[in-house]
Motif scaffolding. Structure first.
Motif, PDB file in Angstrom:
ATOM      1  N   TYR A  96       0.830  -1.188   0.000  1.00 36.99           N
ATOM      2  CA  TYR A  96       0.000   0.000   0.000  1.00 36.99           C
ATOM      3  C   TYR A  96       0.876   1.254   0.000  1.00 36.99           C
ATOM      4  CZ  TYR A  96      -3.794  -3.136   1.133  1.00 36.99           C
ATOM      5  OH  TYR A  96      -4.720  -4.140   1.108  1.00 36.99           O
ATOM      6  N   HIS A  97       1.861   1.308  -0.902  1.00 40.08           N
ATOM      7  CA  HIS A  97       2.799   2.419  -0.914  1.00 40.08           C
ATOM      8  C   HIS A  97       2.120   3.752  -1.195  1.00 40.08           C
ATOM      9  CE1 HIS A  97       6.107  -0.239  -0.381  1.00 40.08           C
ATOM     10  NE2 HIS A  97       5.759  -0.945  -1.436  1.00 40.08           N
ATOM     11  N   ASN A  98       1.175   3.775  -2.119  1.00 39.33           N
ATOM     12  CA  ASN A  98       0.493   5.030  -2.400  1.00 39.33           C
ATOM     13  C   ASN A  98      -0.318   5.495  -1.208  1.00 39.33           C
ATOM     14  OD1 ASN A  98       1.557   5.280  -4.956  1.00 39.33           O
ATOM     15  ND2 ASN A  98      -0.120   4.178  -5.913  1.00 39.33           N
ATOM     16  N   LEU A  99      -0.956   4.570  -0.505  1.00 35.07           N
ATOM     17  CA  LEU A  99      -1.691   4.951   0.703  1.00 35.07           C
ATOM     18  C   LEU A  99      -0.742   5.402   1.803  1.00 35.07           C
ATOM     19  CD1 LEU A  99      -4.532   2.282   0.901  1.00 35.07           C
ATOM     20  CD2 LEU A  99      -4.724   4.697   0.342  1.00 35.07           C
ATOM     21  N   ASN A 100       0.430   4.776   1.903  1.00 38.69           N
ATOM     22  CA  ASN A 100       1.432   5.233   2.862  1.00 38.69           C
ATOM     23  C   ASN A 100       1.825   6.668   2.569  1.00 38.69           C
ATOM     24  OD1 ASN A 100       2.180   3.365   4.912  1.00 38.69           O
ATOM     25  ND2 ASN A 100       3.041   2.035   3.342  1.00 38.69           N
ATOM     26  N   LYS A 101       2.016   6.976   1.296  1.00 38.27           N
ATOM     27  CA  LYS A 101       2.380   8.338   0.923  1.00 38.27           C
ATOM     28  C   LYS A 101       1.252   9.310   1.249  1.00 38.27           C
ATOM     29  CE  LYS A 101       5.460   6.875  -2.770  1.00 38.27           C
ATOM     30  NZ  LYS A 101       5.642   6.793  -4.230  1.00 38.27           N
ATOM     31  N   VAL A 102       0.017   8.908   0.982  1.00 28.83           N
ATOM     32  CA  VAL A 102      -1.131   9.761   1.306  1.00 28.83           C
ATOM     33  C   VAL A 102      -1.185  10.007   2.810  1.00 28.83           C
ATOM     34  CG1 VAL A 102      -3.665   9.855   1.373  1.00 28.83           C
ATOM     35  CG2 VAL A 102      -2.491   9.141  -0.718  1.00 28.83           C
ATOM     36  N   GLY A 103      -1.009   8.957   3.589  1.00 25.01           N
ATOM     37  CA  GLY A 103      -1.029   9.107   5.048  1.00 25.01           C
ATOM     38  C   GLY A 103       0.075  10.005   5.553  1.00 25.01           C
ATOM     39  N   GLU A 112     -10.350  20.284  11.754  1.00 23.48           N
ATOM     40  CA  GLU A 112      -9.232  19.660  12.471  1.00 23.48           C
ATOM     41  C   GLU A 112      -9.573  18.214  12.817  1.00 23.48           C
ATOM     42  OE1 GLU A 112      -8.109  21.837  15.939  1.00 23.48           O
ATOM     43  OE2 GLU A 112      -7.698  23.675  14.821  1.00 23.48           O
ATOM     44  N   ILE A 113     -10.755  18.011  13.344  1.00 21.98           N
ATOM     45  CA  ILE A 113     -11.176  16.657  13.728  1.00 21.98           C
ATOM     46  C   ILE A 113     -11.238  15.758  12.496  1.00 21.98           C
ATOM     47  CG2 ILE A 113     -13.100  15.310  14.641  1.00 21.98           C
ATOM     48  CD1 ILE A 113     -13.669  17.725  16.519  1.00 21.98           C
ATOM     49  N   LEU A 114     -11.764  16.274  11.392  1.00 20.97           N
ATOM     50  CA  LEU A 114     -11.833  15.490  10.156  1.00 20.97           C
ATOM     51  C   LEU A 114     -10.443  15.147   9.634  1.00 20.97           C
ATOM     52  CD1 LEU A 114     -13.595  14.279   7.889  1.00 20.97           C
ATOM     53  CD2 LEU A 114     -13.366  16.479   6.717  1.00 20.97           C
ATOM     54  N   LEU A 115      -9.552  16.114   9.597  1.00 17.62           N
ATOM     55  CA  LEU A 115      -8.197  15.888   9.103  1.00 17.62           C
ATOM     56  C   LEU A 115      -7.455  14.870   9.966  1.00 17.62           C
ATOM     57  CD1 LEU A 115      -6.088  16.701   6.999  1.00 17.62           C
ATOM     58  CD2 LEU A 115      -5.440  18.588   8.488  1.00 17.62           C
ATOM     59  N   ILE A 116      -7.527  15.029  11.265  1.00 22.18           N
ATOM     60  CA  ILE A 116      -6.862  14.088  12.171  1.00 22.18           C
ATOM     61  C   ILE A 116      -7.530  12.719  12.084  1.00 22.18           C
ATOM     62  CG2 ILE A 116      -6.438  13.550  14.608  1.00 22.18           C
ATOM     63  CD1 ILE A 116      -5.989  16.576  15.020  1.00 22.18           C
ATOM     64  N   GLY A 117      -8.853  12.684  12.009  1.00 19.07           N
ATOM     65  CA  GLY A 117      -9.567  11.407  11.937  1.00 19.07           C
ATOM     66  C   GLY A 117      -9.236  10.610  10.685  1.00 19.07           C
ATOM     67  N   VAL A 118      -9.224  11.268   9.531  1.00 20.56           N
ATOM     68  CA  VAL A 118      -8.899  10.579   8.279  1.00 20.56           C
ATOM     69  C   VAL A 118      -7.454  10.097   8.306  1.00 20.56           C
ATOM     70  CG1 VAL A 118      -8.577  10.899   5.784  1.00 20.56           C
ATOM     71  CG2 VAL A 118     -10.651  11.739   6.890  1.00 20.56           C
ATOM     72  N   SER A 119      -6.552  10.972   8.740  1.00 16.37           N
ATOM     73  CA  SER A 119      -5.138  10.605   8.812  1.00 16.37           C
ATOM     74  C   SER A 119      -4.918   9.455   9.793  1.00 16.37           C
ATOM     75  CB  SER A 119      -4.311  11.822   9.225  1.00 16.37           C
ATOM     76  OG  SER A 119      -2.951  11.526   9.210  1.00 16.37           O
ATOM     77  N   ALA A 120      -5.574   9.501  10.943  1.00 23.00           N
ATOM     78  CA  ALA A 120      -5.418   8.446  11.945  1.00 23.00           C
ATOM     79  C   ALA A 120      -6.016   7.128  11.459  1.00 23.00           C
ATOM     80  CB  ALA A 120      -6.081   8.868  13.256  1.00 23.00           C
ATOM     81  N   GLY A 121      -7.183   7.191  10.834  1.00 25.66           N
ATOM     82  CA  GLY A 121      -7.793   5.963  10.316  1.00 25.66           C
ATOM     83  C   GLY A 121      -6.925   5.289   9.273  1.00 25.66           C
ATOM     84  N   LEU A 122      -6.382   6.080   8.369  1.00 24.55           N
ATOM     85  CA  LEU A 122      -5.485   5.545   7.354  1.00 24.55           C
ATOM     86  C   LEU A 122      -4.216   4.992   7.989  1.00 24.55           C
ATOM     87  CD1 LEU A 122      -5.047   5.128   4.336  1.00 24.55           C
ATOM     88  CD2 LEU A 122      -4.075   7.432   4.243  1.00 24.55           C
ATOM     89  N   ALA A 123      -3.687   5.702   8.970  1.00 24.85           N
ATOM     90  CA  ALA A 123      -2.468   5.247   9.648  1.00 24.85           C
ATOM     91  C   ALA A 123      -2.700   3.927  10.368  1.00 24.85           C
ATOM     92  CB  ALA A 123      -1.995   6.314  10.642  1.00 24.85           C
ATOM     93  N   ILE A 124      -3.800   3.807  11.067  1.00 24.97           N
ATOM     94  CA  ILE A 124      -4.097   2.560  11.785  1.00 24.97           C
ATOM     95  C   ILE A 124      -4.188   1.407  10.798  1.00 24.97           C
ATOM     96  CG2 ILE A 124      -5.881   1.349  13.106  1.00 24.97           C
ATOM     97  CD1 ILE A 124      -6.440   4.126  14.459  1.00 24.97           C
ATOM     98  N   PHE A 125      -4.904   1.620   9.698  1.00 23.97           N
ATOM     99  CA  PHE A 125      -5.044   0.581   8.683  1.00 23.97           C
ATOM    100  C   PHE A 125      -3.685   0.166   8.109  1.00 23.97           C
ATOM    101  CE2 PHE A 125      -5.425  -0.353   4.094  1.00 23.97           C
ATOM    102  CZ  PHE A 125      -6.103  -1.556   4.177  1.00 23.97           C
ATOM    103  N   LEU A 126      -2.894   1.138   7.691  1.00 21.46           N
ATOM    104  CA  LEU A 126      -1.625   0.832   7.022  1.00 21.46           C
ATOM    105  C   LEU A 126      -0.570   0.290   7.973  1.00 21.46           C
ATOM    106  CD1 LEU A 126      -1.400   3.904   4.655  1.00 21.46           C
ATOM    107  CD2 LEU A 126      -1.859   1.540   4.026  1.00 21.46           C
TER     108      LEU A 126
END
Length: 132
Positions: free
Chosen positions: A8-15, A49-63
């Protein structure tokens, strides 16, 4: 096609970029709020802020959880946990005067978790002989 689903390299980069964007957002907020007050009510809010942190955190947890299964190094996950604690404290619990410190620190720690995860993932890919 399997390569896309195992790496998931592209998702890693997005995160990683979301974490950096979060940090820049937190650093820029005081300047934006003082120079452009009309934005504070519409485009730039606590909800963003909550949306940005939430999306970033969700992606980070997954990856990071997925990559942990490959490289078995828990340091990126532990860094992510500390980052999330800083961000949650910064948004909901600390006085407004300390919010920026907590959120910037959380964003930098999350970006560090992504960077470390990338490093360990590349090492695991190199040691198993397949390319990423």
């Amino acid at each position: 096609m399997r390569k896309i689903f195992t790496h998931y390299h592209n998702l890693n980069k997005v995160g990683l970029w979301l974490s950096i964007l979060c940090t820049v957002h937190c650093l820029a907020m005081p300047f934006l709020l003082t120079s452009l007050p009309y934005l504070s009510k519409n485009a730039i809010s606590e909800q963003s802020e909550i949306l940005l942190i939430g999306v970033s955190a969700g992606l980070a947890i997954f990856l990071l959880r997925k990559d942990y299964k490959n490289h078995h190094n828990s340091t990126p996950l532990r860094l992510l946990l500390v980052a999330l604690i800083f961000n949650i404290l910064g948004i909901f619990f600390v006085p407004h005067a300390y919010e920026m410190f907590f959120n910037v620190t959380g964003g930098l720690l999350m970006a560090s978790a992504y960077g470390l995860n990338w490093y360990w993932h590349k090492r695991a890919c190199h040691s198993t002989g397949h390319q990423h």
